[in-house]
Scaffold this motif. Structure first.
Motif, PDB file in Angstrom:
ATOM      1  N   ASN A  27       0.861  -1.188   0.000  1.00 55.08           N
ATOM      2  CA  ASN A  27       0.000   0.000   0.000  1.00 55.08           C
ATOM      3  C   ASN A  27       0.893   1.233   0.000  1.00 55.08           C
ATOM      4  O   ASN A  27       1.536   1.526   1.000  1.00 55.08           O
ATOM      5  N   TRP A  28       0.964   1.949  -1.144  1.00 51.90           N
ATOM      6  CA  TRP A  28       1.903   3.058  -1.309  1.00 51.90           C
ATOM      7  C   TRP A  28       1.253   4.386  -0.957  1.00 51.90           C
ATOM      8  O   TRP A  28       0.051   4.578  -1.164  1.00 51.90           O
ATOM      9  N   GLY A  29       2.057   5.329  -0.458  1.00 48.70           N
ATOM     10  CA  GLY A  29       1.557   6.635  -0.041  1.00 48.70           C
ATOM     11  C   GLY A  29       1.703   7.675  -1.136  1.00 48.70           C
ATOM     12  O   GLY A  29       2.775   7.821  -1.724  1.00 48.70           O
ATOM     13  N   PHE A  30       0.614   8.421  -1.414  1.00 43.36           N
ATOM     14  CA  PHE A  30       0.622   9.431  -2.464  1.00 43.36           C
ATOM     15  C   PHE A  30       0.268  10.828  -1.953  1.00 43.36           C
ATOM     16  O   PHE A  30       1.021  11.762  -2.158  1.00 43.36           O
ATOM     17  N   THR A  31      -0.887  11.016  -1.339  1.00 43.45           N
ATOM     18  CA  THR A  31      -1.432  12.361  -1.167  1.00 43.45           C
ATOM     19  C   THR A  31      -2.205  12.454   0.133  1.00 43.45           C
ATOM     20  O   THR A  31      -2.736  11.455   0.624  1.00 43.45           O
ATOM     21  N   ALA A  32      -2.279  13.662   0.697  1.00 41.08           N
ATOM     22  CA  ALA A  32      -2.997  13.866   1.951  1.00 41.08           C
ATOM     23  C   ALA A  32      -3.599  15.264   1.984  1.00 41.08           C
ATOM     24  O   ALA A  32      -3.118  16.190   1.333  1.00 41.08           O
ATOM     25  N   THR A  33      -4.675  15.401   2.781  1.00 42.26           N
ATOM     26  CA  THR A  33      -5.280  16.703   3.026  1.00 42.26           C
ATOM     27  C   THR A  33      -5.963  16.676   4.384  1.00 42.26           C
ATOM     28  O   THR A  33      -5.810  15.727   5.159  1.00 42.26           O
ATOM     29  N   HIS A  34      -6.761  17.698   4.662  1.00 43.72           N
ATOM     30  CA  HIS A  34      -7.393  17.885   5.963  1.00 43.72           C
ATOM     31  C   HIS A  34      -8.766  18.476   5.758  1.00 43.72           C
ATOM     32  O   HIS A  34      -9.126  18.933   4.673  1.00 43.72           O
ATOM     33  N   ASP A  35      -9.562  18.504   6.834  1.00 40.47           N
ATOM     34  CA  ASP A  35     -10.866  19.161   6.769  1.00 40.47           C
ATOM     35  C   ASP A  35     -10.965  20.224   7.852  1.00 40.47           C
ATOM     36  O   ASP A  35      -9.992  20.507   8.565  1.00 40.47           O
ATOM     37  N   ALA A  36     -12.153  20.808   7.997  1.00 40.06           N
ATOM     38  CA  ALA A  36     -12.345  21.922   8.925  1.00 40.06           C
ATOM     39  C   ALA A  36     -12.139  21.510  10.370  1.00 40.06           C
ATOM     40  O   ALA A  36     -11.826  22.337  11.222  1.00 40.06           O
ATOM     41  N   ARG A  85       1.927  14.190 -10.336  1.00 37.30           N
ATOM     42  CA  ARG A  85       1.593  15.509  -9.788  1.00 37.30           C
ATOM     43  C   ARG A  85       0.353  16.054 -10.489  1.00 37.30           C
ATOM     44  O   ARG A  85       0.033  15.708 -11.617  1.00 37.30           O
ATOM     45  N   GLY A  86      -0.323  16.974  -9.822  1.00 38.94           N
ATOM     46  CA  GLY A  86      -1.539  17.625 -10.278  1.00 38.94           C
ATOM     47  C   GLY A  86      -2.212  18.196  -9.052  1.00 38.94           C
ATOM     48  O   GLY A  86      -1.751  17.994  -7.928  1.00 38.94           O
ATOM     49  N   ASP A 103       5.066   8.332  -3.631  1.00 42.97           N
ATOM     50  CA  ASP A 103       5.090   7.790  -4.978  1.00 42.97           C
ATOM     51  C   ASP A 103       4.391   8.699  -5.968  1.00 42.97           C
ATOM     52  O   ASP A 103       4.274   8.366  -7.152  1.00 42.97           O
ATOM     53  N   GLY A 104       3.953   9.854  -5.512  1.00 41.16           N
ATOM     54  CA  GLY A 104       3.293  10.830  -6.367  1.00 41.16           C
ATOM     55  C   GLY A 104       2.320  11.645  -5.561  1.00 41.16           C
ATOM     56  O   GLY A 104       2.024  11.339  -4.406  1.00 41.16           O
ATOM     57  N   GLY A 105       1.813  12.712  -6.158  1.00 37.83           N
ATOM     58  CA  GLY A 105       0.744  13.453  -5.505  1.00 37.83           C
ATOM     59  C   GLY A 105       1.223  14.544  -4.582  1.00 37.83           C
ATOM     60  O   GLY A 105       2.409  14.756  -4.352  1.00 37.83           O
ATOM     61  N   THR A 106       0.239  15.271  -4.020  1.00 39.86           N
ATOM     62  CA  THR A 106       0.497  16.428  -3.168  1.00 39.86           C
ATOM     63  C   THR A 106      -0.029  16.174  -1.768  1.00 39.86           C
ATOM     64  O   THR A 106      -1.034  15.496  -1.577  1.00 39.86           O
TER      65      THR A 106
END
Length: 830
Positions: free
Chosen positions: A271-280, A438-439, A709-712
């Motif tokens: 299971n490879w790691g790419f991208t992460a974010t957050h919420d309010a 990326r994107g 492995d990619g992503g933001t």
């Protein structure tokens, strides 16, 4: 001095990490810890009591008493708590003998009659009518958010409170001239007290081990700047003292650690790691790719079964919880071929919006999708392996955009976007391993969705386009769709005669959409009067400003030198000025005099005005190796114009760069001062890039090295980094898990990699004067409702208090020290 004790003490202690000057846990729900006064309902020595999930804390004039129950006893007593929907269980017998352990922490040599002053009263009162003795009854009992011990030692107070991470914390606050050597903490009652190799204090009891972090110390100057002071525990028998490095005795002194979330998914599948974010609410979403069954999907998730080859795998974490409670949901998303997430964002409705690439003809799209049919392209493996190897796209690739409900149970909307050639894969402008994916995606106050990526298709779907035709081998693409993804509001190519890719998006309150990326060749659509309207040669960065509602051009410039320069991230400050984070192959990238930086370093930060016509400053940072030291993964400019970066470097980048993290600078208070060369690197720069305020490594010592492995990934405007990681590759278990805060699991369940994630709060110093908040005089209303640029949880943490405000403890003169822009004055301080 400060020592931090997590609330979840039953003795699966979450992990903790020290970071920037006074970072704390990522923001969570409102405070819940209350210090309840004693009006006769408890023994006389107790002045206040606080209920902890694992037991209780009693405050007495001479110190603290902790009382914990064992996990088994606590579970028997509370087996139905908080689970009203659980099926009925057979009654469990009440334990005849509860297993618990209590110990005290005394202020040895301190004031035995110290005054305890409560602060911040909570709403409501309590009544205690326990037992048959009326003398032990109490009514109208008040609760408070914090308690201050006055003059425990000469010039030294103790403040006990719940911090932003919902953790119990107590600080020793030393007035100028106070002697830290006077502080001695005597532990009575534990089975043992010892120091770990990392400098943490381990308190062993019969029901578990309590871990207290190695302390951090700092002093605050009259200008509001925090100066780190080295500090460590010193244990003599059962008494703890603090040993400090050099400091200014004329300034106040505070010591405080930090807490973060750091966890594997525990997936049994690679299971490879790419991208992460957050919420309010400060929850984290970590996205990656799973290569088989065994991902820890949650009951009721949208897709609980693995669909084939490689699926998107999303997990939502509550970063203030530990263990199973930390997983709010986890789901697969994908079809029978390879699917990968490039970028995540949470809209104003709490829904997770994903941008990614797919090779699946049966990717789950919704009935009203703007494009229901997969169009594919040429078979390709972005990493150069065989077409059917991991990350191969045997049917070519389309972009996808998808939205999951807040609980992860429903697919709100999903659509393909693509033409007859490959879309979404950056195959020509990669400086680093993972740049192929990326994107960016973001949303606005109306929950419209904006995407930035790349295409090889001559027939990519366009609408109301600035540029209707593919001009080079590949072009960038930028699109706006409504929330339900059922049409293109507008969609355009963006490119010149060579190859082009868009990597980053930011949206202003004035509805200008800034796009950052990379380009080669000539003819890129710049605007007359911009900083660099013509190409300087080689691979170059670009930044353009488009009208958000139509996609028409407002501003546009090349960015870079005659060497190769790529612009990976765009950020905005409160004045609308534009910051760019990128990599350069030039040893002479422009460096503004007087700024922090390293001449010849291969990472750059460049600030331009809103019209992209003027350089406000630029600098390079790193160690001036011959290669890029790290691949940028997250970037932030906060509301006080501090600048934050996150990225990774090392062996996984070989073939793209031979750079290493070994020579990158870190500060004395770094959570991880050393590196094996293959770690994450996080840095915080002062406003205006005048100095490096904090820098640290983060990663396993040994192993194959952390990377993405990619992503933001993303910082919130509150200064919290939410970072996805590909860790534990080769089946190792050494991803950092120091005791103290929250994690879902520290176990890599796979024989290869696990999507790991961490959240570190750099704890921006801010003032909040209440309902009336002052921002820069030139600011307009912030209309955005999506993440990361304006959802309720990302509301700016304003940098100034009105004259005379005392709730924050800040003097009005603090504004000038923290806000570097001369245009940035609160009305009360102008």
């Amino acid at each position: 001095m400060s020592r931090l004790l997590p609330l979840w003490l039953c003795l699966l202690l979450p992990l903790s990490l020290t970071a920037a000057p006074r970072p704390t846990a990522a923001p969570g729900p409102e405070k819940t810890l209350e210090f309840v006064e004693n009006k006769g309902q408890w023994p006389k020595a107790v002045r206040y009591q606080a209920e902890l999930p694992g037991g209780r804390l009693y405050l007495t004039p001479t110190g603290f008493t902790y009382s914990f129950l064992s996990a088994a006893t606590f579970a028997q007593i509370n087996h139905r708590h908080g689970d009203d929907n659980a099926p009925p269980r057979s009654a469990a017998p009440v334990p005849t003998q509860a297993q618990g352990h209590a110990y005290t922490v005394s202020f040895e040599g301190g004031n035995a009659r110290a005054t305890l002053l409560p602060e911040q009263a909570t709403s409501g009162t309590r009544n205690y009518f326990l037992g048959s003795n009326p003398r032990e009854w109490a009514s109208g009992v008040a609760g408070y958010r914090q308690v201050r011990y006055q003059a425990v030692y000469p010039g030294i107070d103790v403040r006990v409170y719940e911090n932003a991470g919902q953790n119990l914390e107590y600080d020793f606050e030393l007035a100028p001239g106070a002697k830290p050597d006077n502080i001695r903490l005597r532990y009575a009652g534990p089975d043992a007290v010892r120091l770990s190799a990392e400098g943490q204090l381990l308190i062993e009891t019969s029901v578990g081990t309590v871990v207290e972090q190695a302390p951090l110390a700092w002093q605050t100057t009259s200008a509001g700047r925090r100066l780190p002071v080295s500090c460590r525990f010193e244990l003599q028998g059962s008494t703890v003292r603090f040993r400090l490095g050099s400091y200014d005795p004329k300034l106040p002194l505070v010591i405080d650690p930090t807490v973060l979330f750091s966890s594997f998914t525990g997936s049994l599948a690679d299971n490879w790691g790419f991208t992460a974010t957050h919420d309010a609410q400060g929850n984290m979403y970590s996205g990656g790719v799973a290569f088989g069954p065994g991902y820890p999907v949650s009951p009721g998730a949208f897709q609980t079964s693995f669909a084939g080859m490689a699926d998107v795998a999303i997990i939502k974490y509550k970063v203030t919880a530990g263990g199973a409670a930390a997983r709010l949901y986890a789901t697969y998303l994908g079809g029978s071929r390879t699917d990968a997430p490039h970028s995540l964002v949470v809209n104003g409705l709490g829904e997770l919006v994903l941008l990614g690439s797919t090779s699946s003809g049966n990717f789950p799209v919704t009935a009203a999708a703007a494009q229901r049919t997969f169009r594919g392209g040429q078979p390709v493996n972005p990493f150069g392996g065989a077409i059917l190897d991991q990350m191969g796209y045997p049917e070519g690739s389309d972009l996808f955009v998808a939205t999951l409900s807040a609980d992860g149970s429903k697919l709100v909307a999903a659509t393909y976007l693509g033409g007859s050639a490959n879309d979404g894969l950056n195959l020509s402008l990669a400086n680093n391993y993972g740049d192929q994916f990326r994107g960016d995606v973001l949303t606005d106050g109306a929950n419209n969705v904006y995407i930035a990526s790349t295409t090889n298709s001559t027939d990519f779907p366009v609408a109301g386009a600035l540029q209707r035709n593919l001009r080079g081998t590949t072009d960038a693409v930028v699109c706006q769709l409504p929330r339900l993804l059922d049409r293109l509001n507008w969609s355009t190519y963006l490119g010149g005669t060579g190859t082009d890719a868009a990597f980053s998006l930011q949206l202003t309150a004035g509805r200008t959409l800034y796009v950052g990326g990379a380009t080669t060749g000539t003819g890129f659509p710049t605007v007359a009067g911009s900083l660099h309207p013509q190409s300087a040669g080689g691979r170059e960065g670009f930044v353009v400003g488009l009208a958000a509602d139509t996609g028409t051009p407002r501003y546009g410039t090349y960015l870079g030198t005659s060497a190769d320069d790529l612009a990976f991230f765009v950020q905005l400050d409160n004045s609308g000025d534009v910051y760019v984070l990128g990599q350069t192959n030039s040893k002479a990238y422009p460096k503004t005099a007087g700024l922090y930086g390293t001449p010849g370093a291969r990472q750059f930060i460049h600030k331009l005005d809103a019209t992209l016509s003027t350089t406000m400053f630029s600098t390079t940072f790193g160690s001036a190796q011959s290669e890029h030291e790290f691949s940028p993964t997250a970037f932030l400019v906060d509301d006080c114009e501090r600048v934050y970066v996150s990225g990774w470097g090392g062996a996984t980048n070989r073939g793209y760069s031979t750079g290493t993290t070994r020579n990158l600078p870190v500060t004395p208070d770094a959570v991880q001062k050393t590196t094996d060369g293959n770690d994450f690197y996080l840095a915080e720069f002062a406003a205006g890039l005048t100095g490096l305020e904090y820098a640290t490594f983060y990663g396993e010592q040994g192993g194959r090295g952390e990377h993405v492995d990619g992503g933001t990934s993303r910082f919130s405007k509150k200064g919290v980094v939410y970072q996805a990681v590909c860790g534990g590759c080769g089946g190792t278990q050494g991803f950092p898990a120091p005791p103290g805060a929250s994690f879902y699991t520290t176990r890599n369940g796979s024989t290869n990699c696990n999507n790991a994630a961490f959240a570190i709060n750099f704890d921006i110093i801010t003032a909040d004067p209440g309902a009336t908040r002052y921002a820069c005089a030139t600011d307009g209303p912030v209309l955005l409702g999506g993440q990361p640029a304006g959802a309720p949880g990302a509301a700016p943490a304003w940098c100034a208090a009105p004259m005379g405000a005392t709730s924050s403890g800040l003097r009005p003169s603090w504004w000038a020290a923290m806000c570097s822009s001369t245009r940035c004055r609160p009305p009360a301080c102008a």
